[in-house]
Design a protein around this motif. Structure first.
Motif, PDB file in Angstrom:
ATOM      1  N   ILE A  61       0.840  -1.205   0.000  1.00 11.68           N
ATOM      2  CA  ILE A  61       0.000   0.000   0.000  1.00 11.68           C
ATOM      3  C   ILE A  61       0.871   1.249   0.000  1.00 11.68           C
ATOM      4  O   ILE A  61       0.634   2.193  -0.763  1.00 11.68           O
ATOM      5  N   GLU A  62       1.896   1.276   0.832  1.00  8.09           N
ATOM      6  CA  GLU A  62       2.775   2.446   0.918  1.00  8.09           C
ATOM      7  C   GLU A  62       3.524   2.671  -0.389  1.00  8.09           C
ATOM      8  O   GLU A  62       3.695   3.819  -0.826  1.00  8.09           O
ATOM      9  N   ILE A  63       3.953   1.600  -1.033  1.00  8.69           N
ATOM     10  CA  ILE A  63       4.650   1.723  -2.323  1.00  8.69           C
ATOM     11  C   ILE A  63       3.729   2.333  -3.373  1.00  8.69           C
ATOM     12  O   ILE A  63       4.117   3.222  -4.137  1.00  8.69           O
ATOM     13  N   THR A  64       2.489   1.857  -3.412  1.00  9.39           N
ATOM     14  CA  THR A  64       1.529   2.376  -4.395  1.00  9.39           C
ATOM     15  C   THR A  64       1.170   3.831  -4.100  1.00  9.39           C
ATOM     16  O   THR A  64       1.143   4.668  -5.018  1.00  9.39           O
ATOM     17  N   LEU A  65       0.908   4.144  -2.845  1.00  8.46           N
ATOM     18  CA  LEU A  65       0.538   5.512  -2.484  1.00  8.46           C
ATOM     19  C   LEU A  65       1.634   6.515  -2.827  1.00  8.46           C
ATOM     20  O   LEU A  65       1.344   7.652  -3.215  1.00  8.46           O
ATOM     21  N   ALA A  66       2.880   6.104  -2.698  1.00 10.07           N
ATOM     22  CA  ALA A  66       4.002   7.012  -2.965  1.00 10.07           C
ATOM     23  C   ALA A  66       4.011   7.502  -4.407  1.00 10.07           C
ATOM     24  O   ALA A  66       4.560   8.568  -4.703  1.00 10.07           O
ATOM     25  N   GLN A  67       3.378   6.771  -5.296  1.00 10.38           N
ATOM     26  CA  GLN A  67       3.352   7.152  -6.711  1.00 10.38           C
ATOM     27  C   GLN A  67       2.342   8.257  -6.999  1.00 10.38           C
ATOM     28  O   GLN A  67       2.387   8.860  -8.072  1.00 10.38           O
ATOM     29  N   TYR A  68       1.428   8.533  -6.035  1.00  5.93           N
ATOM     30  CA  TYR A  68       0.308   9.430  -6.341  1.00  5.93           C
ATOM     31  C   TYR A  68       0.312  10.729  -5.540  1.00  5.93           C
ATOM     32  O   TYR A  68      -0.528  11.588  -5.789  1.00  5.93           O
ATOM     33  N   GLN A  69       1.221  10.893  -4.596  1.00  4.22           N
ATOM     34  CA  GLN A  69       1.337  12.131  -3.811  1.00  4.22           C
ATOM     35  C   GLN A  69      -0.004  12.540  -3.199  1.00  4.22           C
ATOM     36  O   GLN A  69      -0.475  13.668  -3.369  1.00  4.22           O
ATOM     37  N   LEU A  70      -0.597  11.617  -2.471  1.00  3.12           N
ATOM     38  CA  LEU A  70      -1.890  11.850  -1.839  1.00  3.12           C
ATOM     39  C   LEU A  70      -1.723  12.202  -0.367  1.00  3.12           C
ATOM     40  O   LEU A  70      -0.796  11.733   0.296  1.00  3.12           O
ATOM     41  N   ASN A  71      -2.658  12.985   0.132  1.00  3.89           N
ATOM     42  CA  ASN A  71      -2.711  13.296   1.553  1.00  3.89           C
ATOM     43  C   ASN A  71      -3.503  12.189   2.248  1.00  3.89           C
ATOM     44  O   ASN A  71      -4.681  12.336   2.553  1.00  3.89           O
ATOM     45  N   VAL A  72      -2.836  11.047   2.460  1.00  6.42           N
ATOM     46  CA  VAL A  72      -3.489   9.852   2.981  1.00  6.42           C
ATOM     47  C   VAL A  72      -2.927   9.503   4.351  1.00  6.42           C
ATOM     48  O   VAL A  72      -1.710   9.511   4.555  1.00  6.42           O
ATOM     49  N   THR A  73      -3.826   9.176   5.277  1.00  6.19           N
ATOM     50  CA  THR A  73      -3.431   8.641   6.577  1.00  6.19           C
ATOM     51  C   THR A  73      -3.821   7.175   6.636  1.00  6.19           C
ATOM     52  O   THR A  73      -4.992   6.830   6.441  1.00  6.19           O
ATOM     53  N   LEU A  74      -2.843   6.312   6.877  1.00  8.57           N
ATOM     54  CA  LEU A  74      -3.123   4.887   7.015  1.00  8.57           C
ATOM     55  C   LEU A  74      -3.674   4.617   8.410  1.00  8.57           C
ATOM     56  O   LEU A  74      -3.157   5.128   9.404  1.00  8.57           O
ATOM     57  N   ILE A  75      -4.719   3.806   8.466  1.00 12.26           N
ATOM     58  CA  ILE A  75      -5.425   3.529   9.709  1.00 12.26           C
ATOM     59  C   ILE A  75      -5.289   2.042  10.035  1.00 12.26           C
ATOM     60  O   ILE A  75      -5.417   1.194   9.157  1.00 12.26           O
ATOM     61  N   GLU A  76      -5.049   1.729  11.309  1.00  8.30           N
ATOM     62  CA  GLU A  76      -4.975   0.327  11.719  1.00  8.30           C
ATOM     63  C   GLU A  76      -6.341  -0.336  11.549  1.00  8.30           C
ATOM     64  O   GLU A  76      -7.388   0.309  11.666  1.00  8.30           O
ATOM     65  N   SER A  77      -6.318  -1.636  11.288  1.00 11.87           N
ATOM     66  CA  SER A  77      -7.564  -2.352  11.004  1.00 11.87           C
ATOM     67  C   SER A  77      -8.559  -2.263  12.159  1.00 11.87           C
ATOM     68  O   SER A  77      -9.771  -2.236  11.932  1.00 11.87           O
ATOM     69  N   ARG A  78      -8.058  -2.189  13.395  1.00 10.73           N
ATOM     70  CA  ARG A  78      -8.966  -2.116  14.543  1.00 10.73           C
ATOM     71  C   ARG A  78      -9.771  -0.816  14.565  1.00 10.73           C
ATOM     72  O   ARG A  78     -10.795  -0.728  15.238  1.00 10.73           O
TER      73      ARG A  78
END
Length: 210
Positions: A61-78
């Protein structure tokens, strides 16, 4: 939910739900990221949340997101339900998560893609032709939430549907009303207990007959 995730009440928040399986991550995450990038270009104040369903997926997920320069916060599954509840919109794969999103009253764009070979077999050999794939639409037997499947699951279509759900108050109200109908059809809380009781009664009766 927003307080728990340190988000302000006036932020535009979109939660991205690309996958619970590796194949879904491969086919859905890139197009979801491209759509998010286009939305970000039009709504400068938007924030994206992305729950990581399995820790093993985080690196990809982090590798893919790095290609798009998005303001994304990854959230734990819980914290997945918190991330959904905090959203103005969800862009999501088809699955039971659609029901969770509906019960939390969040508008959603549903999409799904599989490999070209899989869809060819489904259409040509298995004669796959269902009117709906999202549990929300199936249970209500009508198109309540937009479904974008296979070749229709493009970034352009996701953006068009997503922005309309974000900005069209009348459409959001209609979806909210349909969600309320869905909630009523699903019944009162306690279904697990009622199902267990029904199984016990059936098993007891069968044992008595034997």
């Amino acid at each position: 939910a927003r307080q728990a995730l340190h988000l302000s009440a006036d932020q535009k928040v979109i939660t991205l739900m690309p996958a619970s399986r590796l194949q879904e991550l491969r086919y859905l995450l890139p197009v979801i990221c491209e759509a998010a990038k286009q939305i970000q270009a039009q709504l400068s104040d938007v924030t994206f949340l992305l729950p990581v369903s399995l820790a093993a997926y985080r690196e990809q997920i982090e590798i893919t997101l790095a290609q798009y320069q998005l303001n994304v916060t990854l959230i734990e599954s819980r914290d997945t339900l918190t991330a959904i509840a905090a959203a103005d919109l969800a862009i999501t794969k088809s699955g039971t998560v659609n029901l969770e999103i509906a019960l939390l009253k969040i508008p959603q764009v549903v999409l799904y893609r599989v490999s070209p070979l899989t869809i060819w077999i489904a259409r040509r050999v298995l004669k796959f032709n269902l009117p709906f794939v999202s549990p929300v639409n199936i249970l209500l037997n009508q198109k309540v939430v937009p479904e974008l499947l296979q070749e229709n699951a493009t970034a352009t279509n996701i953006v068009q549907e997503g922005l309309d759900l974000l900005l069209n108050g009348d459409r959001r109200q209609r979806i909210d009303q349909s969600y309320q109908t869905l909630r009523q059809q699903l019944g009162e809380p306690g279904v697990c207990d009622r199902a267990a009781q029904a199984v016990l009664e059936f098993a007891t009766k069968k044992a008595g007959n034997n």
